[in-house]
Design a protein around this motif. Structure first.
Motif, PDB file in Angstrom:
ATOM      1  N   ARG A 168       0.703  -0.922   0.229  1.00 30.42           N
ATOM      2  CA  ARG A 168       0.268  -0.076  -0.455  1.00 30.42           C
ATOM      3  C   ARG A 168       0.680   1.203   0.177  1.00 30.42           C
ATOM      4  NH1 ARG A 168      -2.648  -0.877   4.486  1.00 30.42           N
ATOM      5  NH2 ARG A 168      -1.753   0.193   5.609  1.00 30.42           N
ATOM      6  N   PRO A 169       0.803   2.299  -0.445  1.00 25.15           N
ATOM      7  CA  PRO A 169       1.164   3.138  -0.746  1.00 25.15           C
ATOM      8  C   PRO A 169       1.386   4.241   0.157  1.00 25.15           C
ATOM      9  CG  PRO A 169      -0.550   3.981  -2.190  1.00 25.15           C
ATOM     10  CD  PRO A 169      -0.519   2.159  -1.911  1.00 25.15           C
ATOM     11  N   TYR A 170       2.512   4.918   0.722  1.00 27.27           N
ATOM     12  CA  TYR A 170       2.573   6.306   2.067  1.00 27.27           C
ATOM     13  C   TYR A 170       1.020   7.516   1.281  1.00 27.27           C
ATOM     14  CZ  TYR A 170       6.273   4.684   4.697  1.00 27.27           C
ATOM     15  OH  TYR A 170       7.051   4.049   4.531  1.00 27.27           O
ATOM     16  N   PHE A 171       1.113   7.645   2.442  1.00 24.29           N
ATOM     17  CA  PHE A 171      -0.153   8.463   2.762  1.00 24.29           C
ATOM     18  C   PHE A 171       0.018  10.620   1.264  1.00 24.29           C
ATOM     19  CE2 PHE A 171      -2.841  12.499   3.424  1.00 24.29           C
ATOM     20  CZ  PHE A 171      -3.855  12.147   2.856  1.00 24.29           C
ATOM     21  N   SER A 172       1.787  10.082   1.218  1.00 23.64           N
ATOM     22  CA  SER A 172       2.352  11.508   1.178  1.00 23.64           C
ATOM     23  C   SER A 172       2.544  11.518  -0.223  1.00 23.64           C
ATOM     24  CB  SER A 172       3.134  12.205   2.072  1.00 23.64           C
ATOM     25  OG  SER A 172       4.245  10.569   2.649  1.00 23.64           O
ATOM     26  N   CYS A 229      -5.043 -10.315  -6.490  1.00 28.67           N
ATOM     27  CA  CYS A 229      -4.235 -11.249  -5.837  1.00 28.67           C
ATOM     28  C   CYS A 229      -5.310 -12.401  -4.472  1.00 28.67           C
ATOM     29  CB  CYS A 229      -3.837 -10.796  -4.917  1.00 28.67           C
ATOM     30  SG  CYS A 229      -1.646 -10.223  -5.251  1.00 28.67           S
ATOM     31  N   TRP A 230      -6.598 -11.601  -4.079  1.00 28.16           N
ATOM     32  CA  TRP A 230      -7.126 -12.303  -4.145  1.00 28.16           C
ATOM     33  C   TRP A 230      -8.028 -13.819  -5.130  1.00 28.16           C
ATOM     34  CZ3 TRP A 230     -10.985  -8.128  -1.032  1.00 28.16           C
ATOM     35  CH2 TRP A 230     -10.198  -7.762   0.384  1.00 28.16           C
ATOM     36  N   HIS A 281      -2.121  -8.840   6.281  1.00 28.60           N
ATOM     37  CA  HIS A 281      -3.224  -8.424   6.356  1.00 28.60           C
ATOM     38  C   HIS A 281      -4.185  -8.555   5.124  1.00 28.60           C
ATOM     39  CE1 HIS A 281      -1.101  -5.274   9.875  1.00 28.60           C
ATOM     40  NE2 HIS A 281      -1.048  -6.447  10.494  1.00 28.60           N
ATOM     41  N   ASP A 282      -3.537  -8.322   3.884  1.00 22.67           N
ATOM     42  CA  ASP A 282      -4.244  -8.225   2.973  1.00 22.67           C
ATOM     43  C   ASP A 282      -4.296  -9.482   2.238  1.00 22.67           C
ATOM     44  OD1 ASP A 282      -4.297  -5.639   3.012  1.00 22.67           O
ATOM     45  OD2 ASP A 282      -3.406  -5.232   1.431  1.00 22.67           O
ATOM     46  N   VAL A 283      -3.434 -10.405   2.786  1.00 25.79           N
ATOM     47  CA  VAL A 283      -3.674 -12.323   2.645  1.00 25.79           C
ATOM     48  C   VAL A 283      -5.207 -12.342   4.081  1.00 25.79           C
ATOM     49  CG1 VAL A 283      -3.032 -14.598   3.096  1.00 25.79           C
ATOM     50  CG2 VAL A 283      -1.560 -12.580   1.807  1.00 25.79           C
ATOM     51  N   ILE A 284      -5.372 -11.770   4.812  1.00 25.43           N
ATOM     52  CA  ILE A 284      -6.110 -12.994   5.884  1.00 25.43           C
ATOM     53  C   ILE A 284      -7.835 -11.924   5.338  1.00 25.43           C
ATOM     54  CG2 ILE A 284      -7.186 -12.416   7.919  1.00 25.43           C
ATOM     55  CD1 ILE A 284      -3.584 -12.095   8.956  1.00 25.43           C
ATOM     56  N   ALA A 322      -5.354  -6.700  11.237  1.00 26.20           N
ATOM     57  CA  ALA A 322      -5.649  -6.622  10.115  1.00 26.20           C
ATOM     58  C   ALA A 322      -6.460  -6.373   9.688  1.00 26.20           C
ATOM     59  CB  ALA A 322      -5.656  -8.492   9.292  1.00 26.20           C
ATOM     60  N   ARG A 323      -6.686  -4.550   9.183  1.00 26.64           N
ATOM     61  CA  ARG A 323      -7.865  -3.642   8.891  1.00 26.64           C
ATOM     62  C   ARG A 323      -8.084  -3.210   7.872  1.00 26.64           C
ATOM     63  NH1 ARG A 323      -8.943  -0.877  14.928  1.00 26.64           N
ATOM     64  NH2 ARG A 323      -7.504  -3.412  16.331  1.00 26.64           N
ATOM     65  N   GLU A 324      -9.513  -2.952   7.171  1.00 31.30           N
ATOM     66  CA  GLU A 324      -9.506  -1.971   5.446  1.00 31.30           C
ATOM     67  C   GLU A 324      -8.423  -0.785   6.031  1.00 31.30           C
ATOM     68  OE1 GLU A 324      -9.688  -3.121   3.044  1.00 31.30           O
ATOM     69  OE2 GLU A 324     -10.933  -5.144   2.320  1.00 31.30           O
TER      70      GLU A 324
END
Length: 273
Positions: A93-97, A115-116, A144-147, A170-172
């Motif tokens: 996931r990219p940095y917010f900045s 991937c899912w 986390h994204d795998v979960i 693991a959170r959206e």
């Protein structure tokens, strides 16, 4: 044939927590596919290969000759060679900045969705515990994204010991709510935490006690309608609140595998509470 994706730390896993469920899966003809955070071959923590290893907080031997021998066998054998490299499979996931953040997030979500789709080939996810996961699994966004992917597919998600923390974190990205909120789970109790000697492979670091008390994290993550079950004083503490199957520690390892089979073969949805 059922297929299980097994995640292992590159900083050391506890042998029985792999061998216990893996033996059950093998007996039922399941295929186990191994994965590590960066594709390096995983190895067991030395105390889990040492018959007679004495656990300080429990004041008893926690590594018997059978599991020590089986752990040494799999640690020295070819089965764990060439694991899947998570870092080259799932996107970061990219940095917010970051420049063009919105476009990069769109790419990230689209890539993750692809991937899912690949996770559809698996029937369950197993995350093996030990001290190693503290370093490269617990706060691993790709894991986390795998979960989250297994959860979106309504597939079984298994975590043992300190790897249970992966479920709490693991959170959206958009709502950031705990996926185990309202759920029943177990994990390493405060009473069973070391006061000293939390070590890792590939480093001389001795953290002393674990860097966080898992019990407190799980109590907060499952609140207000869920519950953490420590089962202190009881031989085992294995909790199934589908899709999550959690085992407290080494003694739960085989029971975790047996319970997983009940889920996959007979549709079990609740156990242990």
């Amino acid at each position: 044939m059922k297929k299980v994706l097994v995640v292992l730390s590159e900083y050391g896993f506890w042998g029985e927590e792999l061998v216990g469920p893996l033996e059950v899966f093998d007996q039922h003809g399941y295929e186990a596919v191994f994965m590590t955070p960066t594709g390096k071959r995983p190895h067991a923590l030395p105390p889990s290969m040492e018959a007679g290893f004495f656990d300080p907080p429990l004041r008893k031997v926690v590594t018997d000759e059978y599991y020590a021998s089986k752990t040494r066998e799999i640690d020295a054998g070819p089965r764990l060679e060439n694991p899947i490299n998570l870092s080259t499979w799932f996107p970061e996931r990219p940095y917010f900045s970051s420049d063009e953040f919105s476009h990069k997030m769109e790419t990230y979500y689209n890539t993750r969705a692809e991937c899912w789709k690949e996770l559809e080939a698996y029937d369950a996810l197993l995350m093996v515990g030990g001290s190693g996961p503290l370093i490269d699994m617990v706060n691993n966004q790709r894991l986390h994204d795998v979960i989250l992917g297994f959860r979106s597919l309504d597939k079984l998600i298994i975590a043992e010991c300190y790897a249970v923390t992966c479920l709490a974190f693991a959170r959206e990205w958009d709502d950031r709510k705990s996926i185990i909120q309202g759920k029943h789970v177990t994990g390493h109790a405060v009473e069973y935490d070391y006061k000293d000697g939390t070590g890792f492979l590939n480093t001389d670091l001795n953290m002393g006690p674990p860097p966080y008390p898992l019990e407190y994290i799980l109590r907060d993550a499952t609140a207000p309608t869920g519950q953490y079950h420590g089962g202190v004083g009881r031989t085992t503490s294995t909790i199934l609140d589908y899709p999550f199957l959690t085992g407290r520690s080494t003694q739960d390892s085989r029971l975790v595998g047996e319970t997983a089979v009940q889920v996959l073969e007979h549709g079990l949805r609740r156990y242990g509470w």
